[in-house]
Design a protein around this motif. Structure first.
Motif, PDB file in Angstrom:
ATOM      1  N   PRO A  28     -11.309 -15.048  30.465  1.00 36.50           N
ATOM      2  CA  PRO A  28     -10.621 -13.794  30.750  1.00 36.50           C
ATOM      3  C   PRO A  28     -10.271 -12.985  29.498  1.00 36.50           C
ATOM      4  O   PRO A  28     -10.278 -11.756  29.547  1.00 36.50           O
ATOM      5  CB  PRO A  28      -9.369 -14.236  31.499  1.00 36.50           C
ATOM      6  CG  PRO A  28      -9.797 -15.483  32.192  1.00 36.50           C
ATOM      7  CD  PRO A  28     -10.682 -16.170  31.189  1.00 36.50           C
ATOM      8  N   TRP A  32     -11.362  -9.147  29.182  1.00 40.05           N
ATOM      9  CA  TRP A  32     -10.452  -8.034  28.894  1.00 40.05           C
ATOM     10  C   TRP A  32     -11.018  -7.172  27.761  1.00 40.05           C
ATOM     11  O   TRP A  32     -11.097  -5.955  27.863  1.00 40.05           O
ATOM     12  CB  TRP A  32      -9.064  -8.548  28.522  1.00 40.05           C
ATOM     13  CG  TRP A  32      -8.167  -7.444  28.061  1.00 40.05           C
ATOM     14  CD1 TRP A  32      -8.058  -6.939  26.801  1.00 40.05           C
ATOM     15  CD2 TRP A  32      -7.298  -6.655  28.876  1.00 40.05           C
ATOM     16  NE1 TRP A  32      -7.160  -5.913  26.770  1.00 40.05           N
ATOM     17  CE2 TRP A  32      -6.685  -5.709  28.034  1.00 40.05           C
ATOM     18  CE3 TRP A  32      -6.971  -6.675  30.231  1.00 40.05           C
ATOM     19  CZ2 TRP A  32      -5.748  -4.787  28.499  1.00 40.05           C
ATOM     20  CZ3 TRP A  32      -6.045  -5.750  30.690  1.00 40.05           C
ATOM     21  CH2 TRP A  32      -5.457  -4.823  29.845  1.00 40.05           C
ATOM     22  N   ARG A  41      -4.129  -5.896  24.543  1.00 40.33           N
ATOM     23  CA  ARG A  41      -3.707  -6.533  25.795  1.00 40.33           C
ATOM     24  C   ARG A  41      -2.185  -6.626  25.810  1.00 40.33           C
ATOM     25  O   ARG A  41      -1.600  -7.219  24.905  1.00 40.33           O
ATOM     26  CB  ARG A  41      -4.333  -7.912  25.891  1.00 40.33           C
ATOM     27  CG  ARG A  41      -4.157  -8.569  27.237  1.00 40.33           C
ATOM     28  CD  ARG A  41      -4.936  -9.856  27.314  1.00 40.33           C
ATOM     29  NE  ARG A  41      -4.267 -10.906  26.555  1.00 40.33           N
ATOM     30  CZ  ARG A  41      -4.890 -11.900  25.943  1.00 40.33           C
ATOM     31  NH1 ARG A  41      -6.205 -11.978  25.971  1.00 40.33           N
ATOM     32  NH2 ARG A  41      -4.222 -12.808  25.296  1.00 40.33           N
ATOM     33  N   VAL A  47      -3.238 -13.086  34.767  1.00 35.54           N
ATOM     34  CA  VAL A  47      -4.662 -13.102  35.065  1.00 35.54           C
ATOM     35  C   VAL A  47      -4.928 -14.118  36.169  1.00 35.54           C
ATOM     36  O   VAL A  47      -4.253 -15.142  36.268  1.00 35.54           O
ATOM     37  CB  VAL A  47      -5.496 -13.419  33.792  1.00 35.54           C
ATOM     38  CG1 VAL A  47      -5.185 -14.791  33.254  1.00 35.54           C
ATOM     39  CG2 VAL A  47      -6.983 -13.269  34.057  1.00 35.54           C
ATOM     40  N   PHE A  56      -5.765 -17.238  29.827  1.00 29.01           N
ATOM     41  CA  PHE A  56      -6.754 -16.370  29.207  1.00 29.01           C
ATOM     42  C   PHE A  56      -7.904 -17.142  28.571  1.00 29.01           C
ATOM     43  O   PHE A  56      -8.921 -16.559  28.237  1.00 29.01           O
ATOM     44  CB  PHE A  56      -6.087 -15.433  28.189  1.00 29.01           C
ATOM     45  CG  PHE A  56      -5.407 -14.276  28.864  1.00 29.01           C
ATOM     46  CD1 PHE A  56      -6.103 -13.112  29.129  1.00 29.01           C
ATOM     47  CD2 PHE A  56      -4.095 -14.366  29.268  1.00 29.01           C
ATOM     48  CE1 PHE A  56      -5.496 -12.048  29.780  1.00 29.01           C
ATOM     49  CE2 PHE A  56      -3.475 -13.323  29.915  1.00 29.01           C
ATOM     50  CZ  PHE A  56      -4.178 -12.154  30.172  1.00 29.01           C
ATOM     51  N   VAL A  66     -12.452 -11.879  37.903  1.00 23.39           N
ATOM     52  CA  VAL A  66     -11.300 -11.956  37.006  1.00 23.39           C
ATOM     53  C   VAL A  66     -10.421 -10.754  37.303  1.00 23.39           C
ATOM     54  O   VAL A  66     -10.893  -9.613  37.280  1.00 23.39           O
ATOM     55  CB  VAL A  66     -11.746 -11.945  35.524  1.00 23.39           C
ATOM     56  CG1 VAL A  66     -10.537 -11.956  34.609  1.00 23.39           C
ATOM     57  CG2 VAL A  66     -12.669 -13.119  35.231  1.00 23.39           C
ATOM     58  N   PHE A  68      -6.683  -8.750  36.495  1.00 20.14           N
ATOM     59  CA  PHE A  68      -5.543  -8.572  35.607  1.00 20.14           C
ATOM     60  C   PHE A  68      -4.481  -7.763  36.335  1.00 20.14           C
ATOM     61  O   PHE A  68      -4.796  -6.755  36.978  1.00 20.14           O
ATOM     62  CB  PHE A  68      -5.963  -7.826  34.340  1.00 20.14           C
ATOM     63  CG  PHE A  68      -6.996  -8.553  33.530  1.00 20.14           C
ATOM     64  CD1 PHE A  68      -6.639  -9.626  32.725  1.00 20.14           C
ATOM     65  CD2 PHE A  68      -8.328  -8.165  33.568  1.00 20.14           C
ATOM     66  CE1 PHE A  68      -7.595 -10.306  31.979  1.00 20.14           C
ATOM     67  CE2 PHE A  68      -9.288  -8.838  32.826  1.00 20.14           C
ATOM     68  CZ  PHE A  68      -8.915  -9.906  32.029  1.00 20.14           C
TER      69      PHE A  68
END
Length: 75
Positions: A28, A32, A41, A47, A56, A66, A68
């Motif tokens: 993840p 991102w 971030r 997540v 992450f 995935v 967020f």
């Protein structure tokens, strides 16, 4: 390889997109970075990988989703 990345609530507004498809990402954190063009971030975001809370550094594989999202509060 194909990974679906989704952004929810205020993150969707901040990033300017609800979802994006990536060709590849190892976790993840990398998803991102790739999906946001290396945007910083936020410290408090959560997540999920395939609808389960994740870290992450959780490995992702072909076909995974995935997501967020900001912390959730209720009341």
């Amino acid at each position: 390889m194909s990974i679906q990345v989704k952004f929810f609530a205020s993150l969707r507004d901040k990033i300017g997109k609800a979802d994006i498809e990536l060709d590849a990402a190892k976790d993840p954190a990398e998803a991102w970075t790739l999906a946001t063009d290396n945007a910083p971030r936020p410290d408090n975001i959560l997540v999920a990988v395939n609808l389960d809370y994740a870290r992450f550094d959780t490995p992702v594989k072909d076909g995974d989703e995935v997501a967020f999202f900001p912390p959730v509060t209720g009341g």
